[in-house]
Design a protein around this motif. Structure first.
Motif, PDB file in Angstrom:
ATOM      1  N   LYS A 345       0.935  -1.325   0.091  1.00  0.00           N
ATOM      2  CA  LYS A 345      -0.037  -0.006   0.168  1.00  0.00           C
ATOM      3  C   LYS A 345       0.802   1.288   0.051  1.00  0.00           C
ATOM      4  O   LYS A 345       1.937   1.250   0.649  1.00  0.00           O
ATOM      5  CB  LYS A 345      -0.866  -0.038   1.203  1.00  0.00           C
ATOM      6  N   LEU A 346       0.508   2.141  -0.886  1.00  0.00           N
ATOM      7  CA  LEU A 346       1.303   3.367  -0.973  1.00  0.00           C
ATOM      8  C   LEU A 346       0.426   4.561  -0.244  1.00  0.00           C
ATOM      9  O   LEU A 346      -0.678   4.969  -0.932  1.00  0.00           O
ATOM     10  CB  LEU A 346       1.712   3.673  -2.224  1.00  0.00           C
ATOM     11  N   LEU A 347       1.034   5.120   0.811  1.00  0.00           N
ATOM     12  CA  LEU A 347       0.348   6.497   1.286  1.00  0.00           C
ATOM     13  C   LEU A 347       1.379   7.616   0.955  1.00  0.00           C
ATOM     14  O   LEU A 347       2.310   7.890   1.259  1.00  0.00           O
ATOM     15  CB  LEU A 347       0.359   6.049   2.733  1.00  0.00           C
ATOM     16  N   SER A 348       1.013   8.530   0.087  1.00  0.00           N
ATOM     17  CA  SER A 348       1.504   9.539  -0.370  1.00  0.00           C
ATOM     18  C   SER A 348       1.041  10.820   0.177  1.00  0.00           C
ATOM     19  O   SER A 348      -0.049  11.092   0.086  1.00  0.00           O
ATOM     20  CB  SER A 348       1.522   9.864  -1.878  1.00  0.00           C
ATOM     21  N   CYS A 349       1.856  11.810   0.931  1.00  0.00           N
ATOM     22  CA  CYS A 349       1.501  12.813   1.575  1.00  0.00           C
ATOM     23  C   CYS A 349       2.245  13.993   1.038  1.00  0.00           C
ATOM     24  O   CYS A 349       3.373  13.870   1.063  1.00  0.00           O
ATOM     25  CB  CYS A 349       1.636  12.979   3.038  1.00  0.00           C
ATOM     26  N   LEU A 350       1.358  15.183   0.688  1.00  0.00           N
ATOM     27  CA  LEU A 350       2.342  16.131   0.144  1.00  0.00           C
ATOM     28  C   LEU A 350       1.973  17.352   1.007  1.00  0.00           C
ATOM     29  O   LEU A 350       0.615  17.787   1.213  1.00  0.00           O
ATOM     30  CB  LEU A 350       1.789  16.482  -1.347  1.00  0.00           C
ATOM     31  N   GLU A 351       2.725  18.242   1.214  1.00  0.00           N
ATOM     32  CA  GLU A 351       2.866  19.787   2.036  1.00  0.00           C
ATOM     33  C   GLU A 351       2.654  20.691   0.958  1.00  0.00           C
ATOM     34  O   GLU A 351       3.730  20.793  -0.029  1.00  0.00           O
ATOM     35  CB  GLU A 351       3.742  19.961   2.870  1.00  0.00           C
ATOM     36  N   LEU A 352       1.800  21.338   0.717  1.00  0.00           N
ATOM     37  CA  LEU A 352       1.721  22.622  -0.087  1.00  0.00           C
ATOM     38  C   LEU A 352       2.156  23.945   0.629  1.00  0.00           C
ATOM     39  O   LEU A 352       1.427  24.157   1.762  1.00  0.00           O
ATOM     40  CB  LEU A 352       0.209  22.906  -0.532  1.00  0.00           C
ATOM     41  N   HIS A 353       3.149  24.702   0.177  1.00  0.00           N
ATOM     42  CA  HIS A 353       3.508  25.703   1.054  1.00  0.00           C
ATOM     43  C   HIS A 353       4.298  26.659   0.380  1.00  0.00           C
ATOM     44  O   HIS A 353       4.564  27.726   0.617  1.00  0.00           O
ATOM     45  CB  HIS A 353       4.124  25.548   2.257  1.00  0.00           C
ATOM     46  N   THR A 354       4.607  26.618  -1.092  1.00  0.00           N
ATOM     47  CA  THR A 354       5.326  27.667  -2.049  1.00  0.00           C
ATOM     48  C   THR A 354       4.294  28.541  -2.664  1.00  0.00           C
ATOM     49  O   THR A 354       3.047  28.164  -2.539  1.00  0.00           O
ATOM     50  CB  THR A 354       6.083  26.872  -2.995  1.00  0.00           C
ATOM     51  N   TYR A 355       4.843  29.584  -2.851  1.00  0.00           N
ATOM     52  CA  TYR A 355       3.904  30.458  -3.674  1.00  0.00           C
ATOM     53  C   TYR A 355       3.081  29.721  -4.749  1.00  0.00           C
ATOM     54  O   TYR A 355       2.087  30.156  -4.809  1.00  0.00           O
ATOM     55  CB  TYR A 355       4.817  31.930  -4.115  1.00  0.00           C
ATOM     56  N   SER A 356       3.759  29.359  -5.678  1.00  0.00           N
ATOM     57  CA  SER A 356       3.217  28.829  -6.747  1.00  0.00           C
ATOM     58  C   SER A 356       2.094  27.734  -6.570  1.00  0.00           C
ATOM     59  O   SER A 356       1.173  27.662  -7.065  1.00  0.00           O
ATOM     60  CB  SER A 356       4.266  28.125  -7.692  1.00  0.00           C
ATOM     61  N   SER A 357       2.343  26.990  -5.483  1.00  0.00           N
ATOM     62  CA  SER A 357       1.308  25.828  -5.184  1.00  0.00           C
ATOM     63  C   SER A 357       0.000  26.480  -4.828  1.00  0.00           C
ATOM     64  O   SER A 357      -1.110  25.904  -4.640  1.00  0.00           O
ATOM     65  CB  SER A 357       2.084  24.881  -4.319  1.00  0.00           C
ATOM     66  N   PHE A 358      -0.127  27.807  -4.303  1.00  0.00           N
ATOM     67  CA  PHE A 358      -1.352  28.231  -3.980  1.00  0.00           C
ATOM     68  C   PHE A 358      -1.939  28.796  -4.911  1.00  0.00           C
ATOM     69  O   PHE A 358      -3.094  29.705  -4.585  1.00  0.00           O
ATOM     70  CB  PHE A 358      -1.169  29.165  -2.865  1.00  0.00           C
ATOM     71  N   ASN A 359      -1.457  29.040  -6.021  1.00  0.00           N
ATOM     72  CA  ASN A 359      -2.094  29.874  -7.203  1.00  0.00           C
ATOM     73  C   ASN A 359      -3.046  29.109  -7.734  1.00  0.00           C
ATOM     74  O   ASN A 359      -2.936  27.902  -8.248  1.00  0.00           O
ATOM     75  CB  ASN A 359      -1.018  30.215  -8.239  1.00  0.00           C
ATOM     76  N   PRO A 360      -4.313  29.436  -7.971  1.00  0.00           N
ATOM     77  CA  PRO A 360      -5.469  28.542  -8.662  1.00  0.00           C
ATOM     78  C   PRO A 360      -5.090  27.929  -9.961  1.00  0.00           C
ATOM     79  O   PRO A 360      -5.334  27.040 -10.242  1.00  0.00           O
ATOM     80  CB  PRO A 360      -6.626  29.548  -8.505  1.00  0.00           C
ATOM     81  N   GLN A 361      -4.399  28.895 -10.746  1.00  0.00           N
ATOM     82  CA  GLN A 361      -4.262  28.490 -12.139  1.00  0.00           C
ATOM     83  C   GLN A 361      -3.011  27.389 -12.273  1.00  0.00           C
ATOM     84  O   GLN A 361      -2.906  26.564 -12.918  1.00  0.00           O
ATOM     85  CB  GLN A 361      -3.704  29.761 -13.170  1.00  0.00           C
ATOM     86  N   PHE A 362      -1.891  27.617 -11.189  1.00  0.00           N
ATOM     87  CA  PHE A 362      -0.761  26.774 -11.215  1.00  0.00           C
ATOM     88  C   PHE A 362      -1.107  25.557 -10.495  1.00  0.00           C
ATOM     89  O   PHE A 362      -0.791  24.262 -10.906  1.00  0.00           O
ATOM     90  CB  PHE A 362       0.259  27.323 -10.602  1.00  0.00           C
ATOM     91  N   LEU A 363      -1.966  25.526  -9.738  1.00  0.00           N
ATOM     92  CA  LEU A 363      -2.586  24.339  -8.989  1.00  0.00           C
ATOM     93  C   LEU A 363      -2.952  23.161  -9.837  1.00  0.00           C
ATOM     94  O   LEU A 363      -2.892  22.032  -9.486  1.00  0.00           O
ATOM     95  CB  LEU A 363      -3.827  24.549  -8.060  1.00  0.00           C
ATOM     96  N   LYS A 364      -3.690  23.564 -11.085  1.00  0.00           N
ATOM     97  CA  LYS A 364      -3.922  22.599 -12.238  1.00  0.00           C
ATOM     98  C   LYS A 364      -2.939  21.796 -12.636  1.00  0.00           C
ATOM     99  O   LYS A 364      -3.091  20.744 -13.176  1.00  0.00           O
ATOM    100  CB  LYS A 364      -4.584  23.414 -13.339  1.00  0.00           C
ATOM    101  N   GLU A 365      -1.542  22.164 -12.697  1.00  0.00           N
ATOM    102  CA  GLU A 365      -0.580  21.424 -13.130  1.00  0.00           C
ATOM    103  C   GLU A 365      -0.216  20.341 -12.117  1.00  0.00           C
ATOM    104  O   GLU A 365       0.383  19.088 -12.484  1.00  0.00           O
ATOM    105  CB  GLU A 365       0.630  22.188 -12.653  1.00  0.00           C
ATOM    106  N   TYR A 366      -0.937  20.125 -10.967  1.00  0.00           N
ATOM    107  CA  TYR A 366      -0.823  18.794 -10.121  1.00  0.00           C
ATOM    108  C   TYR A 366      -1.628  17.780 -10.457  1.00  0.00           C
ATOM    109  O   TYR A 366      -1.712  16.599  -9.891  1.00  0.00           O
ATOM    110  CB  TYR A 366      -1.075  19.243  -8.469  1.00  0.00           C
ATOM    111  N   LYS A 367      -2.540  17.907 -11.526  1.00  0.00           N
ATOM    112  CA  LYS A 367      -3.638  16.993 -11.845  1.00  0.00           C
ATOM    113  C   LYS A 367      -2.934  15.601 -12.226  1.00  0.00           C
ATOM    114  O   LYS A 367      -1.976  15.526 -13.032  1.00  0.00           O
ATOM    115  CB  LYS A 367      -4.551  17.380 -12.942  1.00  0.00           C
ATOM    116  N   GLY A 368      -3.170  14.506 -11.542  1.00  0.00           N
ATOM    117  CA  GLY A 368      -2.778  13.126 -11.595  1.00  0.00           C
ATOM    118  C   GLY A 368      -1.381  12.997 -10.922  1.00  0.00           C
ATOM    119  O   GLY A 368      -0.884  11.731 -10.950  1.00  0.00           O
TER     120      GLY A 368
END
Length: 453
Positions: A345-368
């Motif tokens: 089983k793979l449990l993946s946890c990501l912390e978002l805290h950079t400037y880019s990662s809170f931008n709604p347009q850039f967030l879409k880059e995380y898809k998948g």
């Protein structure tokens, strides 16, 4: 030489200060806050400022140079004093170039993989007692500092960061090194606070390729479409040397690399790291090392700090920590762990805290990006969004951006901690990804849970 550092406490800046001190220069510096391990390392060498803050009186006419860190602002009192006195003011990369302009400069660039590739090259060179100067962005086993400068070494290996040089020099750092030998590992949009469009970001890599000294070389990842286009359309008169991921297999949780002398087990894993290895091999060969010697050395490479770094391991459980935060890095690391441990089983946890990662347009880059995980979680603190002056980001936006309805989103450090503490870790791989500290998470407690699963 007498050198004063404005913002001496930064990860890169304090290492440069230590390197110049080791070289025999007289070093002074200031900063308004200095975190560990910078504080202890500076203190041990007598370079820690006695009082934190900015003091123009430290900047005097007898200084040979002032080095300005990215943390310092344009109106910094010490910077203003240095400008008033007409002193030579260098950014961090400018000064590194000054120290290496008579050497063969090897510069490793790319949105991802550059720290690992640089670390691989230095490991191989050190294994074979080939002395080189260097600057790398992670602490490496067997190396005292991240920066090493001498008068006598012929080569200097530099990690080429595309972020800005200083508050008064808005050029990307890797534009200033003028490499003789260069590598480009990949291009994936990042630093959107500085490069608001993907096209603008790609332009920085075109400038990098065009900055290579005429007659030099670029070793590039030909599996990356954007890298291939940037390199192959450049009119710079340089040699262009493509590389691709070598053949490998995963057998019982061990990665086996195919080499001319037969299969060879290695400690690192994941397609992206095998791709990094191929680039490092060609650079080492360009530096005069035989392929056979490269393979002998790389077999002992354990990885760069915080790059798929093993935290703990039990009978059927294991935990890794990874610096991944940009979308391409998150996906590559999650895929790598999935391939290495297909039955767990793979449990993946990501912390978002950079400037880019809170931008709604850039967030879409995380898809998948977290798709290979059986259980996926994202943690962020709303206060971090406010501090960066950005609009509030909702958990629903994050779930939609990642394209996973079962994504668990945490906005409270205590709730995230409880989630991790309450997991059953038998037959499980835990992957923690962040360039931060997961809201002050007690990693020792997590290690105990994994080890005793």
């Amino acid at each position: 030489m007498r050198i004063h550092f404005i913002a001496i406490g930064g990860s890169a800046m304090h290492n440069l200060a230590l390197a110049l001190h080791h070289k025999g220069y007289t070093i002074s510096g200031s900063d308004d806050v200095i975190y560990e391990p910078s504080q202890t390392r500076l203190k041990e060498q007598g370079l820690l400022p006695q009082v934190f803050g900015w003091f123009p009186e430290k900047v005097t006419a007898n200084l040979d140079a002032v080095i300005l860190g990215m943390h310092a602002k344009e109106d910094n009192p010490e910077l203003l004093k240095a400008q008033e006195l007409g002193l030579k003011i260098f950014s961090y990369p400018e000064f590194l170039y000054e120290q290496s302009k008579h050497k063969t400069r090897v510069v490793i660039g790319g949105s991802h993989g550059k720290t690992t590739i640089t670390a691989m090259i230095l490991h191989v060179m050190d294994y074979h007692d080939r002395a080189v100067d260097y600057m790398v962005g992670a602490q490496l086993d067997g190396f005292d500092r991240m920066v090493h400068l001498t008068e006598e070494n012929d080569f200097i290996v530099l990690e080429g960061d595309e972020y800005l040089s200083s508050a008064i020099d808005r050029r990307p750092k890797f534009h200033l090194y003028r490499p003789n030998i260069a590598l480009l590992s990949g291009i994936a949009w990042d630093h959107i606070n500085v490069f608001p469009t993907f096209e603008n970001y790609v332009t920085q890599f075109r400038v990098f390729v065009d900055s290579i000294v005429k007659g030099g070389s670029i070793t590039y990842n030909e599996e990356d479409d954007d890298v291939r286009e940037v390199v192959e359309t450049s009119e710079n008169t340089i040699r262009k040397l493509g590389y691709s991921t070598p053949e490998y297999s995963v057998v019982n949780g061990e990665t086996i690399l195919e080499t001319p002398d037969g299969p060879m087990p290695i400690s690192i894993f994941g397609k992206h790291n095998l791709n990094n290895l191929a680039g490092a091999k060609w650079i080492c060969q360009n530096m005069g090392l035989d392929e056979e010697d490269f393979y002998e050395a790389i077999a002992t490479f354990k990885g760069a700090s915080k790059r798929l770094e093993k935290l703990a391991e039990g009978k059927s459980s294991v935990a890794y920590k990874d610096f991944a935060h940009a979308p391409s890095k998150v996906k590559a690391s999650t895929v790598a762990v999935r391939q290495q441990y297909p039955e767990r089983k793979l449990l993946s946890c990501l912390e978002l805290h950079t400037y880019s990662s809170f931008n709604p347009q850039f967030l879409k880059e995380y898809k998948g990006a977290l798709e290979p995980a059986d259980v996926a979680a994202v943690f962020y603190l709303p206060e971090s969004v406010k501090i960066k002056g950005l609009k509030e980001v909702s958990p629903e936006q994050i779930i939609e951006a990642f394209g996973r309805e079962d994504l668990q989103v945490f906005t409270n450090a205590e709730a995230f901690k409880e989630f991790l503490y309450n997991q059953q870790y038998a037959d499980t791989v835990l992957l923690l990804m962040s360039s931060g500290n997961y809201g002050g998470l007690d990693l020792e407690a997590i290690k105990d849970k994994v080890t005793n699963a």
